[in-house]
Design an enzyme around this catalytic site. Structure first.
Site, PDB file in Angstrom:
ATOM      1  N   ASP A  67       0.842  -1.198   0.000  1.00  0.00           N
ATOM      2  CA  ASP A  67       0.000   0.000   0.000  1.00  0.00           C
ATOM      3  C   ASP A  67       0.877   1.247   0.000  1.00  0.00           C
ATOM      4  O   ASP A  67       1.803   1.369   0.808  1.00  0.00           O
ATOM      5  CB  ASP A  67      -0.885  -0.034   1.253  1.00  0.00           C
ATOM      6  CG  ASP A  67      -2.073   0.910   1.162  1.00  0.00           C
ATOM      7  OD1 ASP A  67      -1.875   2.077   0.772  1.00  0.00           O
ATOM      8  OD2 ASP A  67      -3.193   0.475   1.487  1.00  0.00           O
ATOM      9  N   ILE A  68       0.588   2.190  -0.890  1.00  0.00           N
ATOM     10  CA  ILE A  68       1.391   3.420  -0.968  1.00  0.00           C
ATOM     11  C   ILE A  68       1.201   4.306   0.260  1.00  0.00           C
ATOM     12  O   ILE A  68       1.949   5.265   0.457  1.00  0.00           O
ATOM     13  CB  ILE A  68       1.089   4.222  -2.245  1.00  0.00           C
ATOM     14  CG1 ILE A  68      -0.389   4.616  -2.315  1.00  0.00           C
ATOM     15  CG2 ILE A  68       1.506   3.443  -3.477  1.00  0.00           C
ATOM     16  CD1 ILE A  68      -0.724   5.557  -3.473  1.00  0.00           C
ATOM     17  N   TYR A 155     -11.777  14.380  -5.820  1.00  0.00           N
ATOM     18  CA  TYR A 155     -10.789  13.724  -6.676  1.00  0.00           C
ATOM     19  C   TYR A 155      -9.902  14.757  -7.368  1.00  0.00           C
ATOM     20  O   TYR A 155      -8.665  14.653  -7.364  1.00  0.00           O
ATOM     21  CB  TYR A 155     -11.499  12.852  -7.711  1.00  0.00           C
ATOM     22  CG  TYR A 155     -10.575  12.270  -8.753  1.00  0.00           C
ATOM     23  CD1 TYR A 155      -9.691  11.245  -8.420  1.00  0.00           C
ATOM     24  CD2 TYR A 155     -10.588  12.746 -10.059  1.00  0.00           C
ATOM     25  CE1 TYR A 155      -8.838  10.706  -9.372  1.00  0.00           C
ATOM     26  CE2 TYR A 155      -9.736  12.213 -11.019  1.00  0.00           C
ATOM     27  CZ  TYR A 155      -8.864  11.199 -10.670  1.00  0.00           C
ATOM     28  OH  TYR A 155      -8.013  10.673 -11.617  1.00  0.00           O
ATOM     29  N   ARG A 223     -16.071  14.685 -24.416  1.00  0.00           N
ATOM     30  CA  ARG A 223     -14.836  14.229 -23.802  1.00  0.00           C
ATOM     31  C   ARG A 223     -13.745  14.033 -24.865  1.00  0.00           C
ATOM     32  O   ARG A 223     -14.024  13.626 -25.984  1.00  0.00           O
ATOM     33  CB  ARG A 223     -15.052  12.894 -23.061  1.00  0.00           C
ATOM     34  CG  ARG A 223     -16.038  12.980 -21.901  1.00  0.00           C
ATOM     35  CD  ARG A 223     -15.463  13.753 -20.742  1.00  0.00           C
ATOM     36  NE  ARG A 223     -16.359  13.839 -19.591  1.00  0.00           N
ATOM     37  CZ  ARG A 223     -17.169  14.853 -19.347  1.00  0.00           C
ATOM     38  NH1 ARG A 223     -17.237  15.871 -20.204  1.00  0.00           N
ATOM     39  NH2 ARG A 223     -17.923  14.870 -18.264  1.00  0.00           N
TER      40      ARG A 223
END
Length: 332
Positions: A67-68, A155, A223
């Protein structure tokens, strides 16, 4: 081939974080095909184990499950590494609006852990994934670095923070960092089964299953969809760009856009099926239009996207047709 002019010294080693994810596994695949030594890191929180298993027999590949958010794991992963291609993060704008704190923990703390580990380990360059979401509510098209609007999601905030860390680590700590603002990347291995699946695999799977797709809003949002091969090129060229290019983030896209309505129609044509979509309310945090100016990316990173949307799209649809049909047959 677009990678023929991208060369590294013999024995060059890469670390790909998020190696079990969509972009990470494609990077691993490409690097191993070119004969490089690659280490993968992933905790399988969103990545898929099958994306790691197919490389485990390759003598040039080793994998760390970790896990980072764990600084010791980050140091272990960076040992003996020349270039870090940092893709590990929690994606999904909608999920970030529901669970903001886990995004801070994973995307901000995790990335700063990786940068510090890379610095302490003497890594030559740290290339990391940012996002077009950092442009927020800016109405300007095409999107140009330095002309961002107000952030619309947690985010996006984490990605903008990553960029500030990249600038700081380049200018203050001497770790050369390059940020890549991905614009709606698509291609093989992108998970269609996630609750927050990207639009292209989600549309393809629903149409192959004869199920209507819900389009959020009126479908006229656009997009700049970017084929995975262009993203791989951008990562490799970022490793070799002049030092003057570091401490900044760049748009990674093709430079053309398409509406979701037109995208849906194109998928239907290629799959030879016609299913009318269902329209729902707009999602909080979504950007209405996305189109990249890639002039800075070309100038500083020598980026030349060879894969246009139509070419990449046909390959992606063919891959999903084959793999989803096999999966459906296996599960039946």
């Amino acid at each position: 081939m677009e990678f023929e002019n991208i060369t590294f010294p013999k024995g060059t080693t890469f670390l790909v974080t998020g190696a079990a994810g969509f972009i990470g596994s494609n990077l691993v695949n490409s690097l191993l095909d070119k004969g490089f030594k690659v280490r993968g890191l992933d905790n399988f929180s969103t990545g898929r184990e099958i994306n790691v298993e197919e490389f485990l027999d390759n003598p040039n590949y080793d994998f760390i499950k970790g896990d980072i958010r764990d600084s010791e794991v980050c140091l272990q992963a960076c040992e003996g590494i020349d270039y870090v291609l940092h893709q590990a993060a929690l994606g999904s704008v909608p999920r970030s609006m529901k669970e903001p704190l886990i995004y801070e923990d994973n995307n901000i703390k995790g990335t700063s852990n990786m940068m510090e580990a890379a610095r302490l380990s003497g890594v030559k360059r740290f290339v990391y994934a940012s996002s077009s979401s950092v442009y927020g509510d800016s109405p300007e098209l095409p999107k140009i670095e330095g002309k961002e609007g107000n952030i619309l999601s947690t985010y996006a905030l984490t990605k903008m923070t990553n960029e500030q860390y990249g600038k700081l680590y380049t200018e203050v700590y001497g770790l050369e960092c390059v940020g890549l603002r991905y614009f709606n990347v698509f291609g093989k291995r992108q998970d269609p089964d996630s609750q927050y699946a990207a639009v292209i695999p989600k549309f393809i799977k629903s149409i192959l299953s004869d199920e209507p797709v819900e389009i959020y809003g009126d479908g006229e949002q656009s997009r700049d969809f970017t084929f995975i091969e262009n993203v791989i090129q951008a990562n490799l060229k970022s490793c070799l760009a002049p030092s003057e290019a570091c401490g900044r983030a760049y748009n990674i896209a093709y430079g053309e856009s398409i509406t979701l309505n037109d995208l849906y129609k194109k998928i239907g044509v290629l799959l030879e099926r016609e299913i009318n979509p269902i329209y729902g309310p707009e999602r909080a945090g979504d950007i209405k239009h996305s189109l990249a100016d890639i002039s800075n990316t070309k100038k500083f990173l020598s980026y030349e996207p060879h894969w246009d949307f139509e070419t990449g799209f046909k390959l992606a649809v063919d891959w999903y047709k084959e793999n989803l049909i096999i999966k459906q047959a296996t599960n039946s």
